[in-house]
Design a protein around this motif. Sequence first.
Motif, PDB file in Angstrom:
ATOM      1  N   ILE A   1      48.478  64.031  27.626  1.00  0.00           N
ATOM      2  CA  ILE A   1      49.318  63.915  29.148  1.00  0.00           C
ATOM      3  C   ILE A   1      48.318  64.795  29.572  1.00  0.00           C
ATOM      4  N   LYS A   2      47.423  65.331  29.450  1.00  0.00           N
ATOM      5  CA  LYS A   2      47.006  67.217  30.637  1.00  0.00           C
ATOM      6  C   LYS A   2      45.997  66.243  30.975  1.00  0.00           C
ATOM      7  N   LYS A   3      44.857  65.404  30.080  1.00  0.00           N
ATOM      8  CA  LYS A   3      44.285  64.732  31.027  1.00  0.00           C
ATOM      9  C   LYS A   3      44.063  63.428  31.157  1.00  0.00           C
TER      10      LYS A   3
ATOM     11  N   SER B   1      42.818  63.704  35.322  1.00  0.00           N
ATOM     12  CA  SER B   1      42.028  62.484  35.617  1.00  0.00           C
ATOM     13  C   SER B   1      42.218  62.039  36.383  1.00  0.00           C
ATOM     14  N   GLU B   2      43.782  61.497  36.642  1.00  0.00           N
ATOM     15  CA  GLU B   2      44.233  60.521  37.600  1.00  0.00           C
ATOM     16  C   GLU B   2      44.265  61.621  38.764  1.00  0.00           C
ATOM     17  N   LEU B   3      44.434  62.673  38.460  1.00  0.00           N
ATOM     18  CA  LEU B   3      44.470  63.582  39.852  1.00  0.00           C
ATOM     19  C   LEU B   3      43.382  63.719  40.761  1.00  0.00           C
ATOM     20  N   ASN B   4      42.108  63.413  40.226  1.00  0.00           N
ATOM     21  CA  ASN B   4      41.173  63.419  40.096  1.00  0.00           C
ATOM     22  C   ASN B   4      40.400  62.313  41.058  1.00  0.00           C
ATOM     23  N   LYS B   5      41.054  61.077  40.814  1.00  0.00           N
ATOM     24  CA  LYS B   5      40.376  59.853  41.133  1.00  0.00           C
ATOM     25  C   LYS B   5      41.676  60.408  42.320  1.00  0.00           C
TER      26      LYS B   5
ATOM     27  N   THR C   1      37.122  65.517  46.619  1.00  0.00           N
ATOM     28  CA  THR C   1      36.624  66.877  46.040  1.00  0.00           C
ATOM     29  C   THR C   1      36.954  67.067  45.063  1.00  0.00           C
ATOM     30  N   LYS C   2      36.728  68.340  44.763  1.00  0.00           N
ATOM     31  CA  LYS C   2      37.160  69.002  43.426  1.00  0.00           C
ATOM     32  C   LYS C   2      38.147  69.967  43.325  1.00  0.00           C
ATOM     33  N   LEU C   3      39.033  69.685  42.129  1.00  0.00           N
ATOM     34  CA  LEU C   3      39.770  69.850  41.802  1.00  0.00           C
ATOM     35  C   LEU C   3      40.223  70.691  40.159  1.00  0.00           C
ATOM     36  N   THR C   4      40.468  71.711  40.118  1.00  0.00           N
ATOM     37  CA  THR C   4      40.233  72.800  39.476  1.00  0.00           C
ATOM     38  C   THR C   4      41.946  73.331  39.071  1.00  0.00           C
ATOM     39  N   VAL C   5      42.605  72.536  37.196  1.00  0.00           N
ATOM     40  CA  VAL C   5      43.797  73.360  36.588  1.00  0.00           C
ATOM     41  C   VAL C   5      42.952  74.347  36.241  1.00  0.00           C
TER      42      VAL C   5
ATOM     43  N   ASN D   1      43.082  49.419  38.354  1.00  0.00           N
ATOM     44  CA  ASN D   1      44.317  48.636  38.299  1.00  0.00           C
ATOM     45  C   ASN D   1      45.725  50.304  37.896  1.00  0.00           C
ATOM     46  N   ASN D   2      45.615  50.827  37.086  1.00  0.00           N
ATOM     47  CA  ASN D   2      45.954  51.619  36.561  1.00  0.00           C
ATOM     48  C   ASN D   2      46.399  52.921  37.816  1.00  0.00           C
ATOM     49  N   VAL D   3      46.860  52.510  38.736  1.00  0.00           N
ATOM     50  CA  VAL D   3      47.608  53.343  40.072  1.00  0.00           C
ATOM     51  C   VAL D   3      48.579  54.030  39.094  1.00  0.00           C
ATOM     52  N   PHE D   4      48.003  55.440  39.640  1.00  0.00           N
ATOM     53  CA  PHE D   4      48.473  57.034  39.347  1.00  0.00           C
ATOM     54  C   PHE D   4      49.918  57.025  41.140  1.00  0.00           C
TER      55      PHE D   4
END
Length: 166
Positions: free
Chosen positions: A54-56, A60-64, A68-72, A161-164
């Motif tokens: 779930i973390k990945k 991944s979905e937030l980055n989509k 810009t760059k997002l780090t956690v 198509n797998n919208v978050f």
Amino acid sequence: MCLNTNIIKLTVTFVNQCVCMNPVIKKLGIRFAIILSALFVLAVLVAAIFEEKIKKKIISELNKQVTTKLTVQDVSLSLIRHFPKASVTLFNTDVYDTKGEKLLEIGELSLSMGLWSVFSGKPEISAASIQGGFINISIDAKGKKNYDILISDSKNKSKNNNVFTI
């Protein structure tokens, strides 16, 4: 684990109070306490097993969603904290602006979502809360905003198509 200790103490207290009761009620009480404890342990185990997957998926979905760059730094999954919803907490999250500078620095970002949506692979966030951090908003002389980092819905739907949904 503080929560496990508290649940066990609660269960023992409940069983001890049942000593003076009718034997039928006592048996029902003991069974209820055992089922409650088992469900709690199951929720902790499920969270531990699926946390990395779930973390990945969340990152991944937030980055989509951003250009810009997002780090956690770290992610925690809990099926108990906001029951009956699952919650994913992102610690030390940084979002960068269009110039590559920090736009957001968030100490703790907590996302709540329906339990079934998490395991269906299409998480739908129902609530979000932020604790700690700062935001750096600016508009340059040409009127360009540094916070214009979200991908528009039409671009995002055509890519995936797998919208978050948020």
